[in-house]
Design a protein around this motif. Structure first.
Motif, PDB file in Angstrom:
ATOM      1  N   GLU A 114       0.878  -1.257   0.155  1.00 36.41           N
ATOM      2  CA  GLU A 114       0.080  -0.065   0.094  1.00 36.41           C
ATOM      3  C   GLU A 114       0.968   1.277   0.009  1.00 36.41           C
ATOM      4  N   LYS A 115       1.838   1.150   0.571  1.00 35.22           N
ATOM      5  CA  LYS A 115       2.920   2.463   0.807  1.00 35.22           C
ATOM      6  C   LYS A 115       4.191   2.492   0.206  1.00 35.22           C
ATOM      7  N   ASP A 116       4.508   1.427  -0.505  1.00 35.96           N
ATOM      8  CA  ASP A 116       5.601   1.042  -1.321  1.00 35.96           C
ATOM      9  C   ASP A 116       6.935   1.046  -0.385  1.00 35.96           C
ATOM     10  N   ILE A 117       6.702   0.589   0.979  1.00 36.21           N
ATOM     11  CA  ILE A 117       7.894   0.290   1.921  1.00 36.21           C
ATOM     12  C   ILE A 117       8.866  -0.713   1.307  1.00 36.21           C
ATOM     13  N   ASP A 118      10.198  -0.524   1.402  1.00 30.80           N
ATOM     14  CA  ASP A 118      11.086  -1.573   1.159  1.00 30.80           C
ATOM     15  C   ASP A 118      10.946  -2.776   2.290  1.00 30.80           C
ATOM     16  N   PHE A 119      11.045  -2.623   3.279  1.00 33.27           N
ATOM     17  CA  PHE A 119      11.262  -3.478   4.216  1.00 33.27           C
ATOM     18  C   PHE A 119      10.337  -3.305   5.632  1.00 33.27           C
ATOM     19  N   VAL A 120       9.924  -4.491   6.170  1.00 28.87           N
ATOM     20  CA  VAL A 120       8.978  -4.253   7.213  1.00 28.87           C
ATOM     21  C   VAL A 120       9.338  -5.201   8.123  1.00 28.87           C
ATOM     22  N   ILE A 121       9.433  -5.022   9.607  1.00 34.38           N
ATOM     23  CA  ILE A 121       9.546  -5.635  10.818  1.00 34.38           C
ATOM     24  C   ILE A 121       8.523  -5.978  11.575  1.00 34.38           C
ATOM     25  N   GLY A 122       8.254  -7.257  11.931  1.00 36.11           N
ATOM     26  CA  GLY A 122       7.074  -7.451  12.745  1.00 36.11           C
ATOM     27  C   GLY A 122       7.632  -7.348  14.186  1.00 36.11           C
ATOM     28  N   ALA A 123       7.083  -6.149  14.967  1.00 43.07           N
ATOM     29  CA  ALA A 123       7.783  -5.858  16.297  1.00 43.07           C
ATOM     30  C   ALA A 123       7.127  -6.734  17.351  1.00 43.07           C
ATOM     31  N   LYS A 127      11.018  -6.547   0.047  1.00 40.04           N
ATOM     32  CA  LYS A 127      10.600  -6.558  -1.323  1.00 40.04           C
ATOM     33  C   LYS A 127      11.927  -7.521  -1.917  1.00 40.04           C
ATOM     34  N   TYR A 128      11.422  -8.296  -2.830  1.00 38.70           N
ATOM     35  CA  TYR A 128      12.612  -9.299  -3.415  1.00 38.70           C
ATOM     36  C   TYR A 128      13.823  -8.802  -3.821  1.00 38.70           C
ATOM     37  N   ASP A 129      13.514  -7.890  -4.757  1.00 43.47           N
ATOM     38  CA  ASP A 129      14.695  -7.137  -5.235  1.00 43.47           C
ATOM     39  C   ASP A 129      15.554  -6.286  -4.342  1.00 43.47           C
ATOM     40  N   LYS A 130      15.178  -5.805  -3.420  1.00 46.47           N
ATOM     41  CA  LYS A 130      15.842  -5.177  -2.100  1.00 46.47           C
ATOM     42  C   LYS A 130      16.540  -6.241  -1.269  1.00 46.47           C
ATOM     43  N   LEU A 131      16.009  -7.372  -0.899  1.00 46.09           N
ATOM     44  CA  LEU A 131      16.674  -8.407  -0.592  1.00 46.09           C
ATOM     45  C   LEU A 131      18.107  -9.043  -1.240  1.00 46.09           C
ATOM     46  N   LEU A 132      17.994  -9.046  -2.607  1.00 51.28           N
ATOM     47  CA  LEU A 132      19.205  -9.423  -3.542  1.00 51.28           C
ATOM     48  C   LEU A 132      20.230  -8.361  -3.387  1.00 51.28           C
ATOM     49  N   GLU A 133      20.038  -6.943  -3.232  1.00 54.27           N
ATOM     50  CA  GLU A 133      20.445  -6.012  -3.147  1.00 54.27           C
ATOM     51  C   GLU A 133      21.248  -5.896  -2.035  1.00 54.27           C
ATOM     52  N   LEU A 134      20.745  -6.541  -0.833  1.00 51.07           N
ATOM     53  CA  LEU A 134      21.435  -6.749   0.529  1.00 51.07           C
ATOM     54  C   LEU A 134      22.824  -7.485   0.577  1.00 51.07           C
ATOM     55  N   GLU A 135      22.686  -8.561  -0.487  1.00 53.37           N
ATOM     56  CA  GLU A 135      23.809  -9.702  -0.420  1.00 53.37           C
ATOM     57  C   GLU A 135      24.282 -10.215   0.857  1.00 53.37           C
ATOM     58  N   PHE A 165      17.028   1.990   2.846  1.00 51.11           N
ATOM     59  CA  PHE A 165      15.745   1.496   2.294  1.00 51.11           C
ATOM     60  C   PHE A 165      14.724   2.182   3.351  1.00 51.11           C
ATOM     61  N   SER A 166      13.436   2.331   2.677  1.00 52.49           N
ATOM     62  CA  SER A 166      12.337   2.769   3.477  1.00 52.49           C
ATOM     63  C   SER A 166      12.261   1.506   4.467  1.00 52.49           C
ATOM     64  N   TYR A 167      11.836   1.772   5.794  1.00 55.02           N
ATOM     65  CA  TYR A 167      11.323   0.739   6.735  1.00 55.02           C
ATOM     66  C   TYR A 167      10.187   1.011   7.538  1.00 55.02           C
ATOM     67  N   GLN A 168       9.607   0.241   8.184  1.00 52.28           N
ATOM     68  CA  GLN A 168       8.557   0.266   9.227  1.00 52.28           C
ATOM     69  C   GLN A 168       8.336  -0.738  10.111  1.00 52.28           C
ATOM     70  N   GLU A 169       7.987  -0.577  11.286  1.00 54.19           N
ATOM     71  CA  GLU A 169       7.703  -1.599  12.134  1.00 54.19           C
ATOM     72  C   GLU A 169       6.129  -1.730  12.549  1.00 54.19           C
ATOM     73  N   ILE A 170       5.762  -2.940  12.368  1.00 55.22           N
ATOM     74  CA  ILE A 170       4.323  -3.253  12.711  1.00 55.22           C
ATOM     75  C   ILE A 170       4.174  -4.001  13.948  1.00 55.22           C
ATOM     76  N   PRO A 171       3.536  -3.803  14.965  1.00 55.80           N
ATOM     77  CA  PRO A 171       3.270  -4.397  16.052  1.00 55.80           C
ATOM     78  C   PRO A 171       2.593  -5.689  15.980  1.00 55.80           C
ATOM     79  N   MET A 172       3.260  -6.698  16.287  1.00 58.39           N
ATOM     80  CA  MET A 172       2.778  -8.062  16.075  1.00 58.39           C
ATOM     81  C   MET A 172       2.530  -8.771  17.323  1.00 58.39           C
ATOM     82  N   LYS A 173       1.664  -9.819  17.376  1.00 53.96           N
ATOM     83  CA  LYS A 173       1.484 -10.581  18.458  1.00 53.96           C
ATOM     84  C   LYS A 173       2.495 -11.886  18.480  1.00 53.96           C
ATOM     85  N   TYR A 174       3.219 -12.430  19.932  1.00 49.39           N
ATOM     86  CA  TYR A 174       4.115 -13.285  19.742  1.00 49.39           C
ATOM     87  C   TYR A 174       3.775 -14.266  21.030  1.00 49.39           C
ATOM     88  N   ARG A 175       4.021 -15.568  20.841  1.00 45.33           N
ATOM     89  CA  ARG A 175       3.507 -16.536  21.666  1.00 45.33           C
ATOM     90  C   ARG A 175       4.819 -17.299  22.058  1.00 45.33           C
TER      91      ARG A 175
END
Length: 162
Positions: free
Chosen positions: A37-46, A90-98, A119-129
């Motif tokens: 939705e926002k063309d962010i490159d990388f997202v962490i489930g925090a 994003k797959y192409d960004k992952l390849l770029e990271l080598e 890279f643009s990045y964002q964290e999204i709060p996630m459940k964790y068990r």
């Protein structure tokens, strides 16, 4: 990576999650939404405290996570609060990271390299068990020490690299 590259279908997003039942795959759509939705490159489930099941992270994990993200903030001005394994890129960004690390340091390596490449990045709060089974990293003193050393090595390697 070779397997994904060999597929006939195009791959746009790669998602990582632990196979120990601690992440919630049902939240995958929330995780990838910022990329779509926002063309962010990388997202962490925090793995935020109020969404974590009691005992799902050990004291050394919590401290190590805080230390690592604090050093990343100090050295790189990052906004990361977690090194969580539930992540999308994003797959192409992952390849770029080598990517190099195939053990304890892969999460921090990915985040550091994404920072270095702006890279643009964002964290999204996630459940964790609580996980199923015993962790080879957080479940043993040896694993916790090796993981801590590996993570700090990556941070200092990239913190002082020009």
């Amino acid at each position: 990576m070779e397997y994904i590259a060999s597929l006939n279908e195009g791959t746009d997003i790669i998602v990582f999650l632990d196979g120990d039942y601690s992440d919630y795959p049902q939240q995958l759509t929330e995780l990838v939404a910022p990329i779509i939705e926002k063309d962010i490159d990388f997202v962490i489930g925090a793995r935020v405290k109020h969404l974590r099941e009691a005992g799902s992270m050990t004291a050394p994990q919590i401290f190590g996570n805080w230390l690592a993200t604090s050093l990343m903030k100090l050295f790189f001005g990052s906004r990361f609060t977690d090194l969580g394994p539930f992540r999308a890129i994003k797959y192409d960004k992952l390849l770029e990271l080598e990517m190099e690390d195939r053990t304890y340091g892969w999460t921090v390596e990915m985040q550091l390299k994404a920072l270095k490449k702006n890279f643009s990045y964002q964290e999204i709060p996630m459940k964790y068990r609580n996980r199923i089974g015993v962790s080879k990293v957080s479940g043993t003193v040896k694993g916790a020490i090796f993981a801590g050393v590996k993570i700090l090595t990556w941070i200092f390697k990239y913190g002082f690299k020009k």
